[in-house]
Scaffold this active site. Structure first.
Site, PDB file in Angstrom:
ATOM      1  N   ASP A 140       7.068  34.580 -24.061  1.00 25.19           N
ATOM      2  CA  ASP A 140       7.623  33.681 -25.072  1.00 25.19           C
ATOM      3  C   ASP A 140       7.847  34.377 -26.410  1.00 25.19           C
ATOM      4  OD1 ASP A 140       6.987  32.015 -22.973  1.00 25.19           O
ATOM      5  OD2 ASP A 140       6.327  30.380 -24.251  1.00 25.19           O
ATOM      6  N   GLU A 146      14.015  30.959 -17.990  1.00 25.05           N
ATOM      7  CA  GLU A 146      13.208  29.920 -17.361  1.00 25.05           C
ATOM      8  C   GLU A 146      13.709  28.547 -17.793  1.00 25.05           C
ATOM      9  OE1 GLU A 146       9.353  31.581 -19.030  1.00 25.05           O
ATOM     10  OE2 GLU A 146       9.236  29.550 -19.849  1.00 25.05           O
TER      11      GLU A 146
END
Length: 878
Positions: free
Chosen positions: A452, A521
């Protein structure tokens, strides 16, 4: 991966005793393993005895004594976290059901646990014995052998360790004891499950990969690897074979390093000073190399490298590895990461991998899951942490499936400001271990050093320096998000959501997770298994809440606040299809919902790969599978029973596919092969829900470009459409044979998105498509015939469905049953499922499965549809 010759195991029968007190015995325990018998051999510890330190209080010196009596300890498999081992031994009941997992006493795992194994050895003069831990022991550990502490391991999950135990191993019976410490993924570079599932009570503490004993002579060979360079015309390749050779003695020694790549032999002499290590580098050239390709593009040949080091004509150590010759590169294309394999662009269409929650190893399930990946038509799997055992990579090499491993998010891995000097060391050693373990596999597409967030400069240097040790060649990606790092640069990735429900037309938008660039994702969240699977995992109350109470948290959803309730999914399902009337009605409408939105996601990225501006370069569906039974984020659920989520994706990912565009109503042809396909035609038929044909057109002489998409005519909008209506697309070859068939259920009322109200995980709706007409189709009638052939250990059942009524037979699902009234068989691969046929139409489906999964019963086929009552027929032998 090093593959060495194995020697036979001398293993006694291991009982599955519960954890009870153990003591010390004067009598020697029966050894369970034979150590390597000659230089160049390696044996793997096949299993352990396990005990809590609350019971085994004597300390490492006593517990690693060969005379210690561990007969009351619990026997567990070789790769066993503490809880994984206890589950395998039957200590707990069904932890998959309801909230049983919540009831496990976490205090059991706040203390260390001991692993123990005994082995016999007869080391010859001049040989050296090494103990290898092919990973970090999660939580950290102490290693004891024959009453002596030989080392410790840090808290990292990944760094491998090797100990020279030549002076500690003795002839006769030896005992190895490993003390595993409690794990804390919030303070250690360990393994964490983020919001994927409920957390394992032991935080995965313990041994999760192989522990081995290796025997060598004066010289060892380690880290065998092959650096490949493919010529631009693909007609030749240069290889550099590398390995570290180490002199284990206090005197200078000359070794001959020799080997073969297939049948081509080579050798090199190396002189090593006392206890010196050198890197051997040997060049080889291949003419007309056998190139490895992703399965959509070509074949998957592998080369075999065998290597040994000899001293005075006697083999001192040996190693072997398989490798593939291929060229993988990445670049940034209009902001998106674009991969090429052997110079050809690869549209990444993949899913996010999850290991078993307790890191249990099951080769058959691993193989089955990867077989599903290829059956689905996916070409890539992304691993965010949980990097899996070597077997996954070997399977991917053979199947031609690309893999994208990397570190995980939302845990200590991204708490860079809190890292100590020791953490930086663990990070670098983790990169060294994984780099050396993975770098020979041609299936590796790239490595994420951030998830992330991108790593800081110091952390990035740790990772890059670690990967450099392995001569890493695949692309290194700074982050799965829009981020960049000082040396690696821009990621070319985006992870702007969604992670929860969105309607099909979302994917054709030009914001957030829409089909442009590289989406690392994204997915539509809830993916409801079919009834057989649900009833295995949910209590009656949980089943009732599932369809009646979208605001109630479900234990089999996420522990996170965002994903713990069905919420917007249940709201959209009711508004689009009509409020569920029962559990079965909810499950049926969920399959429709999952099918249409998953199909749209992959179709949108497939169509947009050939756009001149902001093309789609890749998408990773979040996620592929589950670590434990859950109701979200999967293309196939934990039971391996494929349902709407699976077949919607499979439809979109067919190698030559005709599809409808939700934004501009155009028809597109997507071809995953490298060669163009010509002489095609596309028939487009529009039906009202009453079965009347409103439009029927054919576009002839169509060519599908290779490795791309081709846009064709738009689907008409004829007058007199019912609010809910159907579009059927038939792709035919030059002989008129149908080679792809795709049915859409659409509405004259559009799904409308509130883009300005988007969050990091979803985009809400302000209006919903009206698909309620599917509740009023009238009763359909379908004739079913089935037959089964068996060859070896596998069976194939063919199912012919014929619409013999006057109504459309909508969304027909066929399942193989274990006998006339038995449960659903899984795993199974179907040629197609959830099909829709009009009066007079027939389709034939084919299912392939292991015969043993029937459990001795005869195969039956059950068929049911939205408006077709379930019927079961025997699938008689043919």
């Amino acid at each position: 991966m090093l593959r060495r010759s194995q020697v036979p195991w001398l293993v006694t029968a291991l009982g599955l005793a519960l954890v009870v007190p153990a003591g010390v015995s004067d009598a020697s325990a029966q050894p369970r393993v034979a150590a390597p018998a000659a230089p160049g051999q390696v044996v793997t510890v096949p299993g352990w005895k396990l005990q809590t330190s609350k019971t085994a209080t004597q300390g490492g010196a006593t517990l690693s004594s060969p005379t210690y009596d561990d007969s009351s300890w619990t026997s567990v498999p070789a790769r066993s976290t503490v809880m994984g081992g206890l589950i395998s031994a039957g200590k707990y009941g069904d932890l998959n059901y309801s909230t049983n997992l919540k009831n496990v006493d976490k205090s059991d795992f706040t203390v260390p646990w001991w692993y123990r194994e005994t082995f016999t050895a007869s080391p010859a003069a001049g040989t050296h014995t090494f103990l290898r831990l092919n990973n970090g022991i999660i939580g950290g550990s102490e290693i004891w052998l024959n009453g002596k502490k030989i080392g410790t391991t840090d808290t990292g999950a990944y760094p491998s360790h090797e100990f020279d135990v030549t002076d500690t191993v003795k002839s006769g019976t030896n005992a190895l004891a490993i003390k595993a410490s409690p794990a804390d993924p919030k303070k250690q570079l360990s393994i964490f499950w983020v919001d994927w599932t409920q957390t394992p009570p032991d935080n995965n503490m313990g041994i999760w990969r192989d522990v081995q004993l290796a025997e060598t002579g004066a010289v060892t060979v380690r880290n065998t690897r092959v650096v490949t360079s493919v010529a631009g015309d693909l007609k030749s390749a240069d290889l550099t074979i590398k390995a570290e050779v180490t002199n284990n003695t206090g005197a200078s020694v000359t070794t001959t390093v020799a080997g073969t790549v297939d049948k081509a032999a080579f050798s090199q002499q190396v002189t090593l000073g006392a206890n010196q290590t050198k890197t051997v580098s040997i060049a080889q050239h291949l003419t007309d190399p056998k190139l490895w390709w992703p399965y959509e593009m070509g074949d998957q040949p592998l080369y075999h490298l065998a290597l040994n080091a000899s001293v005075d004509g006697t083999v001192s150590d040996s190693a072997a590895t398989d490798f593939g010759v291929r060229d993988v590169k990445s670049s940034i294309k209009d902001g998106g990461m674009q991969f090429t394999v052997n110079g050809k662009p690869l549209l990444v269409r993949g899913g996010g991998w999850s290991s078993d929650l307790f890191l249990r190893y099951d080769r058959q399930k691993l193989t089955d899951q990867m077989s599903y990946v290829r059956d689905l038509g996916l070409n890539t799997v992304r691993l965010e942490g949980k990097e899996e055992n070597d077997e996954l990579y070997e399977i991917a090499d053979r199947l031609g499936i690309m893999l994208m491993p990397g570190w995980e998010c939302c845990s200590y891995w991204q708490s860079y400001s809190k890292w100590t000097a020791a953490d930086h060391t663990v990070a670098k050693e983790s990169a060294v271990t994984e780099g050396l373990r993975l770098r020979n596999h041609p299936s590796i597409l790239g490595f994420y050093i951030g998830s992330d967030t991108a790593p800081t400069a110091a952390v990035e240097k740790d990772y890059l320096d670690g990967l450099k040790v392995s001569d890493w060649q695949a692309p290194i990606i700074s982050s799965a998000a829009k981020a960049s790092s000082p040396q690696t640069g821009a990621s070319g990735n985006k992870m702007d959501g969604p992670y929860w429900w969105v309607p099909p037309n979302y994917w054709y938008g030009t914001q957030y997770g829409g089909a442009f660039g590289f989406a690392s994702e994204v997915g539509p969240g809830p993916t409801i298994p079919d009834s057989d699977a649900l009833k295995k995992y949910l209590s009656p109350q949980e089943l009732s809440d599932l369809w009646q109470n979208g605001s109630k948290a479900q234990y089999h959803l996420s522990p996170s606040g965002e994903f713990s309730k069905l919420g917007s999914f249940l709201t959209a399902l009711g508004k689009r299809y009509g409020a569920p009337k029962s559990l079965d009605d909810f499950v049926s409408k969920s399959q429709l919902t999952n099918y249409e939105v998953n199909r749209a996601q992959f179709e949108a990225f497939g169509r947009n790969q050939s756009k001149s501006s902001k093309p789609a370069t890749g998408v990773i569906y979040w996620m592929l599978n589950n670590p434990w039974p859950t109701l979200y984020w999967h293309l196939f659920d934990y039971s391996m029973q494929p349902s709407g989520s699976y077949f919607g994706a499979k439809a979109a990912l067919r190698p030559l596919h005709v599809q409808f565009s939700y934004d501009d109503r155009s028809v597109a042809l997507v071809n995953t092969g490298l060669a163009a396909k010509s002489g095609l035609s596309v028939q487009t038929t529009i039906f009202n829900t009453d079965g009347s044909v409103k439009s029927d057109t054919t576009q002839s002489d169509v060519t599908a470009k290779g490795n791309g998409s081709t846009t064709l005519n738009k689907v008409a909008t004829p007058s007199g459409l019912s609010t809910t209506y159907f579009v059927r697309l038939l792709l035919k070859d030059s002989s008129g044979n149908v080679i792809d068939r795709n049915v859409y259920w659409l509405s004259t009322k559009a799904d409308t998105l509130k883009w300005d109200s988007s969050t990091w995980y979803d985009t809400p709706q302000s209006a919903y498509a009206d698909l309620s007409g599917l509740q009023n189709l009238g009763a359909g009638k379908v004739d079913v015939s089935a037959s089964t052939t068996t060859s070896g250990d596998r069976s194939t059942t063919a199912v012919k469905l014929t619409n013999s009524g006057s109504k459309v037979a909508f969304f027909l699902r066929a399942t193989i049953r274990k006998g006339a009234s038995g449960g659903e068989l899984a795993p199974v691969t179907w040629s197609d499922d959830y099909v829709t046929i009009w009066p007079g139409e027939s389709v034939t489906l084919q299912a392939d499965y292991r015969t043993a999964e029937l459990g001795g019963a005869q195969p039956n086929v059950q068929v049911a549809g939205v408006n077709v009552a379930a019927k079961t027929v025997a699938a008689a032998p043919r």
